[in-house]
Motif scaffolding. Structure first.
Motif, PDB file in Angstrom:
ATOM      1  N   SER A 268      23.658  17.951  -0.598  1.00 15.13           N
ATOM      2  CA  SER A 268      22.129  18.596  -1.412  1.00 15.13           C
ATOM      3  C   SER A 268      22.769  19.537  -2.427  1.00 15.13           C
ATOM      4  O   SER A 268      21.591  19.771  -3.209  1.00 15.13           O
ATOM      5  CB  SER A 268      21.410  18.874  -0.310  1.00 15.13           C
ATOM      6  N   GLY A 269      23.774  20.010  -2.487  1.00 10.21           N
ATOM      7  CA  GLY A 269      24.012  20.876  -3.469  1.00 10.21           C
ATOM      8  C   GLY A 269      24.040  22.411  -3.091  1.00 10.21           C
ATOM      9  O   GLY A 269      23.764  22.678  -1.651  1.00 10.21           O
ATOM     10  N   ALA A 270      24.604  23.203  -3.691  1.00 10.41           N
ATOM     11  CA  ALA A 270      24.867  24.630  -3.298  1.00 10.41           C
ATOM     12  C   ALA A 270      23.796  25.355  -2.654  1.00 10.41           C
ATOM     13  O   ALA A 270      22.856  25.340  -3.134  1.00 10.41           O
ATOM     14  CB  ALA A 270      25.846  25.339  -4.177  1.00 10.41           C
ATOM     15  N   VAL A 271      23.831  26.055  -1.727  1.00  6.25           N
ATOM     16  CA  VAL A 271      22.860  26.937  -0.996  1.00  6.25           C
ATOM     17  C   VAL A 271      23.293  28.479  -0.808  1.00  6.25           C
ATOM     18  O   VAL A 271      24.468  28.321  -0.420  1.00  6.25           O
ATOM     19  CB  VAL A 271      22.142  26.203   0.172  1.00  6.25           C
ATOM     20  N   GLY A 272      22.535  29.357  -1.021  1.00  6.70           N
ATOM     21  CA  GLY A 272      23.145  30.629  -0.699  1.00  6.70           C
ATOM     22  C   GLY A 272      22.974  31.231   0.529  1.00  6.70           C
ATOM     23  O   GLY A 272      22.255  30.638   1.504  1.00  6.70           O
ATOM     24  N   LEU A 273      23.951  32.185   0.957  1.00  2.00           N
ATOM     25  CA  LEU A 273      23.844  32.661   2.325  1.00  2.00           C
ATOM     26  C   LEU A 273      22.571  33.198   2.757  1.00  2.00           C
ATOM     27  O   LEU A 273      22.245  32.847   3.987  1.00  2.00           O
ATOM     28  CB  LEU A 273      24.954  33.639   2.303  1.00  2.00           C
ATOM     29  N   GLY A 274      21.846  33.879   1.902  1.00  2.00           N
ATOM     30  CA  GLY A 274      20.421  34.307   2.467  1.00  2.00           C
ATOM     31  C   GLY A 274      19.700  33.149   2.834  1.00  2.00           C
ATOM     32  O   GLY A 274      18.666  33.513   3.759  1.00  2.00           O
ATOM     33  N   THR A 275      19.747  32.372   2.041  1.00  2.00           N
ATOM     34  CA  THR A 275      18.589  31.169   2.289  1.00  2.00           C
ATOM     35  C   THR A 275      19.035  30.308   3.436  1.00  2.00           C
ATOM     36  O   THR A 275      18.139  30.115   4.299  1.00  2.00           O
ATOM     37  CB  THR A 275      18.768  29.952   0.941  1.00  2.00           C
ATOM     38  N   VAL A 276      20.377  30.243   3.891  1.00  2.00           N
ATOM     39  CA  VAL A 276      20.547  29.458   4.948  1.00  2.00           C
ATOM     40  C   VAL A 276      20.367  30.622   6.312  1.00  2.00           C
ATOM     41  O   VAL A 276      20.017  30.155   7.509  1.00  2.00           O
ATOM     42  CB  VAL A 276      22.185  29.156   5.106  1.00  2.00           C
ATOM     43  N   LEU A 277      20.579  31.929   6.227  1.00  2.00           N
ATOM     44  CA  LEU A 277      20.411  32.796   7.351  1.00  2.00           C
ATOM     45  C   LEU A 277      18.878  32.725   7.515  1.00  2.00           C
ATOM     46  O   LEU A 277      18.308  32.877   8.615  1.00  2.00           O
ATOM     47  CB  LEU A 277      20.775  34.362   6.786  1.00  2.00           C
TER      48      LEU A 277
ATOM     49  N   ILE B 271      17.804  33.702  11.143  1.00  2.00           N
ATOM     50  CA  ILE B 271      16.817  34.817  11.368  1.00  2.00           C
ATOM     51  C   ILE B 271      15.490  34.294  12.287  1.00  2.00           C
ATOM     52  O   ILE B 271      15.020  35.198  13.178  1.00  2.00           O
ATOM     53  CB  ILE B 271      16.237  35.230   9.973  1.00  2.00           C
ATOM     54  N   PRO B 272      15.268  33.255  11.922  1.00  2.00           N
ATOM     55  CA  PRO B 272      13.989  32.585  13.005  1.00  2.00           C
ATOM     56  C   PRO B 272      14.347  32.758  14.323  1.00  2.00           C
ATOM     57  O   PRO B 272      13.644  32.591  15.340  1.00  2.00           O
ATOM     58  CB  PRO B 272      13.345  31.356  12.313  1.00  2.00           C
ATOM     59  N   PHE B 273      15.569  32.466  14.710  1.00  2.00           N
ATOM     60  CA  PHE B 273      16.217  32.338  16.093  1.00  2.00           C
ATOM     61  C   PHE B 273      16.575  33.422  16.836  1.00  2.00           C
ATOM     62  O   PHE B 273      17.076  33.434  17.925  1.00  2.00           O
ATOM     63  CB  PHE B 273      17.234  31.344  15.905  1.00  2.00           C
ATOM     64  N   ILE B 274      16.683  34.424  16.051  1.00  2.00           N
ATOM     65  CA  ILE B 274      17.291  35.764  16.748  1.00  2.00           C
ATOM     66  C   ILE B 274      16.674  36.208  18.040  1.00  2.00           C
ATOM     67  O   ILE B 274      17.151  36.437  18.841  1.00  2.00           O
ATOM     68  CB  ILE B 274      17.370  36.981  15.606  1.00  2.00           C
ATOM     69  N   ILE B 275      15.208  36.461  17.752  1.00  2.00           N
ATOM     70  CA  ILE B 275      14.577  37.039  18.904  1.00  2.00           C
ATOM     71  C   ILE B 275      14.627  35.952  20.081  1.00  2.00           C
ATOM     72  O   ILE B 275      15.020  36.093  21.218  1.00  2.00           O
ATOM     73  CB  ILE B 275      13.041  37.320  18.578  1.00  2.00           C
ATOM     74  N   PRO B 276      14.179  34.671  19.776  1.00  2.00           N
ATOM     75  CA  PRO B 276      14.316  33.669  20.931  1.00  2.00           C
ATOM     76  C   PRO B 276      15.518  33.680  21.491  1.00  2.00           C
ATOM     77  O   PRO B 276      15.716  33.329  22.744  1.00  2.00           O
ATOM     78  CB  PRO B 276      14.051  32.311  20.302  1.00  2.00           C
TER      79      PRO B 276
END
Length: 183
Positions: free
Chosen positions: A144-153, A158-163
């Motif tokens: 799909s093209g390059a994506v930044g580390l912050g976006t992937v995190l 990030i949404p999965f850390i607490i669960p």
């Protein structure tokens, strides 16, 4: 140790590895509907290594991955096959094995105490996130093209850390409660 006892131990190990590979699969099928739905796969992985120890737990994770690789629907969403492993989220599945192997290494060096196990689970989660995130970025860039580390995190970590930390807590409780039964 006599031959009969050794054979019984091997049989017992094979049974436990199979049961926990199945448990990880069942955990992958359980999806908790939240803003970002999540499964219980990581809990299954950490519980397997916590209860079975590093060697047998890692083998259970490997068996789980191999079952999915040959096409059995053991991964999240009842999926399986090479396409899942080589897709954007396949790195997180590979990360499960890396987590189990790391936990085994820590167990070998530091023992199986409660604190050591908790720290190894958290470090295993970090390794899983790292492998999965790098894998996601590489596969996503090709498709799909390059994506930044912050976006992937933001999408994948990030949404999965607490669960995931809650699942580690549950895995620790299960390990503490059932370790003597499995031993």
């Amino acid at each position: 140790m006599n031959t009969t006892t050794m054979q019984q131990n091997k049989t017992r190990d094979i049974v436990f590895i199979g049961i926990f590979a199945a448990l990880i699969a069942i955990c992958s099928w359980i999806s908790i509907p939240t803003t970002v739905p999540f499964t219980l796969q990581t809990m299954g992985v950490f519980t397997a290594v916590g209860l079975l120890g590093g060697k047998r737990g890692s083998l259970a994770v490997l068996v789980y991955i191999l079952l999915g690789l040959v096409g059995l629907p053991v991964f999240a969403g009842f999926s399986g096959g090479v396409g899942v492993l080589f897709g954007t989220t396949g790195g997180y599945i590979i990360g499960f094995l890396a987590s189990a192997l790391l936990m085994w290494g820590i167990e070998t060096v530091c023992g199986r105490g409660k604190i050591v196990l908790a720290v190894s689970m958290v470090l295993g989660l970090v390794v899983c996130y790292a492998i999965g995130t790098l894998w996601f970025m590489a596969v996503y860039a090709k498709t799909s093209g390059a994506v930044g580390l912050g976006t992937v995190l933001g999408w994948c970590v990030i949404p999965f850390i607490i669960p995931d930390l809650i699942k580690i807590g549950i895995a620790l409780l299960l390990t503490e409660r059932f370790r003597k039964v499995i031993a």
